[in-house]
Design a protein around this motif. Structure first.
Motif, PDB file in Angstrom:
ATOM      1  N   THR A  51       0.903  -1.107  -0.006  1.00  0.00           N
ATOM      2  CA  THR A  51      -0.048  -0.187  -0.054  1.00  0.00           C
ATOM      3  C   THR A  51       0.773   1.246  -0.029  1.00  0.00           C
ATOM      4  O   THR A  51       0.737   1.973  -0.703  1.00  0.00           O
ATOM      5  CB  THR A  51      -0.937  -0.131   1.158  1.00  0.00           C
ATOM      6  N   GLU A 281     -16.952  -7.726  -2.266  1.00  0.00           N
ATOM      7  CA  GLU A 281     -15.993  -7.174  -1.572  1.00  0.00           C
ATOM      8  C   GLU A 281     -14.802  -8.059  -1.021  1.00  0.00           C
ATOM      9  O   GLU A 281     -13.804  -8.186  -1.182  1.00  0.00           O
ATOM     10  CB  GLU A 281     -16.262  -6.162  -0.690  1.00  0.00           C
ATOM     11  N   ARG A 285     -10.994  -9.553  -2.041  1.00  0.00           N
ATOM     12  CA  ARG A 285      -9.878  -9.942  -1.135  1.00  0.00           C
ATOM     13  C   ARG A 285      -9.376 -11.309  -1.122  1.00  0.00           C
ATOM     14  O   ARG A 285      -8.180 -11.519  -1.178  1.00  0.00           O
ATOM     15  CB  ARG A 285     -10.384  -9.468   0.236  1.00  0.00           C
ATOM     16  N   ASP A 341     -14.646  -3.167   7.294  1.00  0.00           N
ATOM     17  CA  ASP A 341     -13.754  -2.313   6.963  1.00  0.00           C
ATOM     18  C   ASP A 341     -12.732  -3.134   5.946  1.00  0.00           C
ATOM     19  O   ASP A 341     -11.404  -3.318   6.264  1.00  0.00           O
ATOM     20  CB  ASP A 341     -12.688  -1.826   8.231  1.00  0.00           C
ATOM     21  N   GLN A 343     -10.495  -3.283   3.445  1.00  0.00           N
ATOM     22  CA  GLN A 343      -9.720  -2.466   2.444  1.00  0.00           C
ATOM     23  C   GLN A 343      -8.824  -3.122   1.881  1.00  0.00           C
ATOM     24  O   GLN A 343      -7.583  -3.322   2.201  1.00  0.00           O
ATOM     25  CB  GLN A 343      -9.151  -1.506   3.156  1.00  0.00           C
ATOM     26  N   SER A 349      -4.761   0.233  -5.436  1.00  0.00           N
ATOM     27  CA  SER A 349      -4.840   1.205  -4.725  1.00  0.00           C
ATOM     28  C   SER A 349      -4.025   2.375  -5.229  1.00  0.00           C
ATOM     29  O   SER A 349      -3.197   2.236  -6.262  1.00  0.00           O
ATOM     30  CB  SER A 349      -4.245   1.029  -3.321  1.00  0.00           C
TER      31      SER A 349
END
Length: 406
Positions: A51, A281, A285, A341, A343, A349
């Motif tokens: 990230t 989602e 992941r 959450d 992410q 990203s």
């Protein structure tokens, strides 16, 4: 992990024998967040470091910033905007986004809802009564290619031509001159030429003519950033067709495979239709369509997790490994659609975050919702299924499903 051990680990991950389940190897790789390879490149495998790099302005997407060319990365006279850096990247992305989403085209995805549902419903209709179907050939492949071709304004009768081009292009992404026949790279280069020539021909017909398709809009747009050149438009269309299609095929197929492996969650989705949004989602992941960004370049020396990566080095980002990092996700190897959450790194990203993500999400939500409600007692014929060759864009090449009493 020594350099030799790190290189051996990467070879094992890239080897086709690991395609069905690379996740245990990712776990080993994460023990060394920044792993130098014998060829001088660096592999990054942990969430925080990936990230940070994706948001680091010293990380380049332009092959010209590599000290030596990355194998299989062909130079293009006019690369798409995912392969250039700011400010050129920002200009091209803004021009594309004017016609692909908010704020200038806010209802592009929502305005396609009925058409998306009708398309996937028709494909599932064709599966009715069949004892066995191939989810890839029967649904997951033809659905997104029809959507992307519709957006671009590609005639329906030309859609089958893209299958061959896309396959050859995808297969060449992870070309390794030490182990792969040169034919693999040559086919990718030829497919890129053929596709660009075809799109250029379509574009010539769009100048000065009204129309709602993306090629026409880009060809006649005079916004605040000016107009894309024809080469830039073709590169953008090429990107949409390949990236937008191939990732969605894998996301739908990985999604159905995961649901069939978790029958309780499949039944829950039937009972709770709204679960589809967080479920997709979690799929992004848990079983993402893109596992690896095979190369980035260091603009200058970059320090990552106490390791100095020299200017010009090739950097490989293991997105799927980062999305299973236990230091960021609780119980990361469990498929949990209630995860909060979330992410994930399923669409990357930073400035190169997948700009077609909203469309891919909605296509997958609609496809999986329709499949779980309409297939008759679906079950896997083979587990694991056969996978595509590429470790970069990972997904089954076929997913045979038996339904009914057969």
């Amino acid at each position: 992990m020594t350099t030799t051990q790190a290189s051996d680990m990467l070879r094992r991950i890239l080897d086709y024998s690991s395609r069905a389940d690379p996740y245990p190897l990712y776990a080993e790789l994460r023990k060394t967040p920044v792993a130098r390879q014998e060829d001088g490149s660096y592999v990054i495998s942990t969430y925080r470091e990936i990230t940070d790099l994706l948001h680091n302005p010293h990380l380049s997407s332009d092959t010209r910033n590599l000290s030596r060319p990355a194998p299989g990365v062909a130079s293009q006279a006019e690369p798409s905007f995912i392969n250039v850096d700011p400010p050129e990247h920002d200009r091209l992305r803004r021009l594309a986004m004017r016609h692909f989403g908010p704020p200038h085209t806010p209802r592009l995805v929502t305005g396609m809802e009925d058409a998306l549902t009708a398309t996937v419903s028709g494909l599932i209709d064709d599966c009715a009564g069949k004892e066995q179907i191939d989810l890839v050939d029967d649904v997951a492949y033809p659905f997104p290619v029809a959507v992307i071709c519709h957006l671009l304004g590609v005639p329906r009768e030309d859609e089958p031509r893209f299958h061959h081009w896309v396959d050859d292009l995808i297969n060449s992404i992870d070309y390794n001159p030490e182990t792969d026949p040169k034919e693999k790279l040559d086919k990718g280069v030829q497919a890129r030429k053929d596709l660009r020539q075809y799109l250029s021909g379509l574009l010539e017909q769009r100048h000065g003519k009204p129309g709602d398709d993306l090629l026409t809009r880009l060809a006649n747009d005079d916004g605040p950033d000016g107009r894309m050149t024809d080469e830039e438009i073709v590169s953008t269309a090429n990107l949409l067709l390949i990236a937008g299609h191939e990732t969605t095929v894998n996301l739908i197929t990985n999604g159905m495979l995961t649901l069939l492996r978790h029958p309780q969650i499949l039944q829950r989705l039937r009972d709770e239709p709204d679960l589809i949004v967080p479920l997709v989602e979690e799929l992004l992941r848990y079983e993402p369509p893109v596992h690896i960004i095979p190369w980035r370049a260091a603009y200058s020396d970059i320090t990552v997790a106490d390791t100095v990566i020299p200017k010009g080095s090739q950097i490989m980002l293991m997105l799927a490994s980062g999305s299973r990092d236990p230091n960021h996700f609780h119980d990361p190897d469990r498929f949990d659609p209630d995860r909060r959450d979330n992410q994930h790194l399923g669409f990357g990203s930073g400035i190169h975050l997948c700009f077609g993500g909203p469309l891919a999400r909605r296509e997958t939500q609609i496809a999986l919702s329709q499949l779980v409600h309409r297939l008759d007692r679906p079950r896997l014929v083979a587990d694991p299924p056969p996978y595509r060759r590429s470790p970069v864009l990972r997904g089954p090449i076929h997913l045979h499903i038996r339904q009914g009493d057969g």
